[in-house]
Design an enzyme around this catalytic site. Structure first.
Site, PDB file in Angstrom:
ATOM      1  N   HIS A 177      29.648  46.644  18.365  1.00 17.58           N
ATOM      2  CA  HIS A 177      28.517  46.523  19.286  1.00 17.58           C
ATOM      3  C   HIS A 177      27.284  47.201  18.726  1.00 17.58           C
ATOM      4  CE1 HIS A 177      30.265  50.466  20.163  1.00 17.58           C
ATOM      5  NE2 HIS A 177      29.098  50.833  20.689  1.00 17.58           N
TER       6      HIS A 177
ATOM      7  N   ARG B 131      26.115  62.766  21.843  1.00 14.03           N
ATOM      8  CA  ARG B 131      25.382  61.536  21.529  1.00 14.03           C
ATOM      9  C   ARG B 131      24.071  61.440  22.293  1.00 14.03           C
ATOM     10  NH1 ARG B 131      26.995  55.124  22.258  1.00 14.03           N
ATOM     11  NH2 ARG B 131      25.424  55.157  23.881  1.00 14.03           N
TER      12      ARG B 131
ATOM     13  N   HIS C 245      28.309  48.744  15.218  1.00 13.18           N
ATOM     14  CA  HIS C 245      29.257  49.782  14.814  1.00 13.18           C
ATOM     15  C   HIS C 245      30.544  49.678  15.627  1.00 13.18           C
ATOM     16  CE1 HIS C 245      26.799  51.515  18.038  1.00 13.18           C
ATOM     17  NE2 HIS C 245      27.857  52.237  18.363  1.00 13.18           N
TER      18      HIS C 245
ATOM     19  N   ASP D  92      24.277  49.479  20.436  1.00  8.90           N
ATOM     20  CA  ASP D  92      24.265  50.200  21.711  1.00  8.90           C
ATOM     21  C   ASP D  92      23.300  49.588  22.737  1.00  8.90           C
ATOM     22  OD1 ASP D  92      26.259  52.055  21.215  1.00  8.90           O
ATOM     23  OD2 ASP D  92      24.900  53.299  20.032  1.00  8.90           O
TER      24      ASP D  92
HETATM   25  C1  SIN Z   1      29.805  54.812  19.962  1.00  4.86           C
HETATM   26  O1  SIN Z   1      28.719  55.295  20.254  1.00  4.86           O
HETATM   27  O2  SIN Z   1      30.006  53.613  20.016  1.00  4.86           O
HETATM   28  C2  SIN Z   1      30.934  55.739  19.532  1.00  4.86           C
HETATM   29  C3  SIN Z   1      30.927  55.991  18.078  1.00  4.86           C
HETATM   30  C4  SIN Z   1      31.990  56.989  17.696  1.00  4.86           C
HETATM   31  O3  SIN Z   1      32.470  57.729  18.569  1.00  4.86           O
HETATM   32  O4  SIN Z   1      32.323  57.061  16.519  1.00  4.86           O
END
Ligand code: SIN
Length: 290
Positions: A108, A281, A266, A110
């Site tokens: 995806h 995050r 990602h 974000d």
């Molecule tokens: C994400 O923001 O999709 C998670 C990425 C991760 O935890 O490595």
């Protein structure tokens, strides 16, 4: 590190990853305000490499917030309860006894269902498991470049429909989940809304075109039947996540990673059941994709 990179950057060291995108940035302390020439070089490296990792950055939550603001204003993070006293920071925490699929385990970009999806996401490693837990990135600009001229012409006028419904909607994965999950997910009818964006978007800084679709959030193509959409999207999902376009990030404690949601998708890999993993995050606001 190539001589070119040494010459190109005067205030920071930028070492490109072997994958063809992504780079390690050293010679910078993100816990303090950056001098403007340093900030400009960091932004230039980000536009060039799409995913930057900054090793050995021990950042408090306040310092992470300040580092995020060096890239731009905060984005809006829906459907996940933020950290107490830090409305712009999410804690991605998975306890050793959790069996639910790890958060982010699907390709995806974000919040691509938002009218102005975030330009960037920053992830700061607090607790890294001894096995697993890598984050994979696909370069959607390189994937676009590799398409035939005929396929590029076919995709050019298309608008892809994005929605958070499969994940956060009233019938979505999280709504049906029965396993324990430490992260507090807020399932909502808001997630069932849809928003269309150009299927191929142009990066506002580099000018590069990139595929802007993902299996998690892209639910169709405007004006096409579900079968037609599925044929095109299925091909694109497989095409853009080939090994040739992937960079695998292996985490170390205190690494700060920033990625460009306008050029990459990602995938958070699991494989660390029985171990704690904790990340902080933030997101940086973006623009209407064009
Ligand atoms: C994400 O923001 O999709 C998670 C990425 C991760 O935890 O490595």
């Amino acid at each position: 590190m190539s001589n070119l990179d040494l010459k190109d950057y005067e205030t920071i060291r930028v070492t490109p990853e072997a994958s063809g995108f992504g780079a390690v940035v050293e010679g910078i302390d993100l816990s303090r305000p950056l001098a403007e020439p340093v900030r400009q070089e960091m932004l230039r490296a980000w536009a060039e490499h799409a995913v930057l990792s900054f090793p050995r950055q021990a950042l408090s939550l306040e310092a992470l917030e300040a580092a995020t603001l060096q890239f731009g204003p905060f984005g809006a993070d829906p459907f996940i309860k933020p950290m107490d006293g830090h409305p712009n920071v999410l804690e991605l925490r998975r306890e050793p006894d959790e069996k639910a699929t790890n958060f982010g385990a699907g390709w995806h970009s974000d919040w691509s269902f938002q009218p102005e999806p975030p330009a960037a996401t920053l992830l700061h490693a607090q607790v890294v498991p001894p096995v697993g837990g890598d984050t994979l990135f696909a370069d959607c600009a390189a994937a676009y470049d590799a398409l035939s001229p005929v396929m590029k012409d076919l995709l050019a006028p298309l608008r892809a429909v994005h929605s958070a419904s499969r994940a956060y909607g009233t019938q979505g994965v999280f709504a049906r989940e029965t396993e324990k999950r430490t992260m507090q997910i807020v399932v909502s009818p808001e997630a069932d809304k849809t928003h269309a964006h150009p299927l191929v978007r142009t990066h506002p800084v580099s000018g590069r075109k990139a595929l802007f679709v993902s299996p998690v959030y892209t639910v169709g193509i405007e004006g096409m039947t579900p079968e037609e959409s599925q044929a095109i999207l299925g091909f694109l999902f497989k095409h853009m996540t080939q090994d040739a376009f992937i960079f695998r990030h292996r985490w170390a404690k205190d690494t700060l990673l920033i990625w460009d949601n306008r050029r990459t998708v990602h995938f958070a890999e699991g494989g660390y059941d029985g171990h704690l993993r904790v990340m902080h995050r933030t997101t940086v606001a973006g623009e209407v994709p064009v």
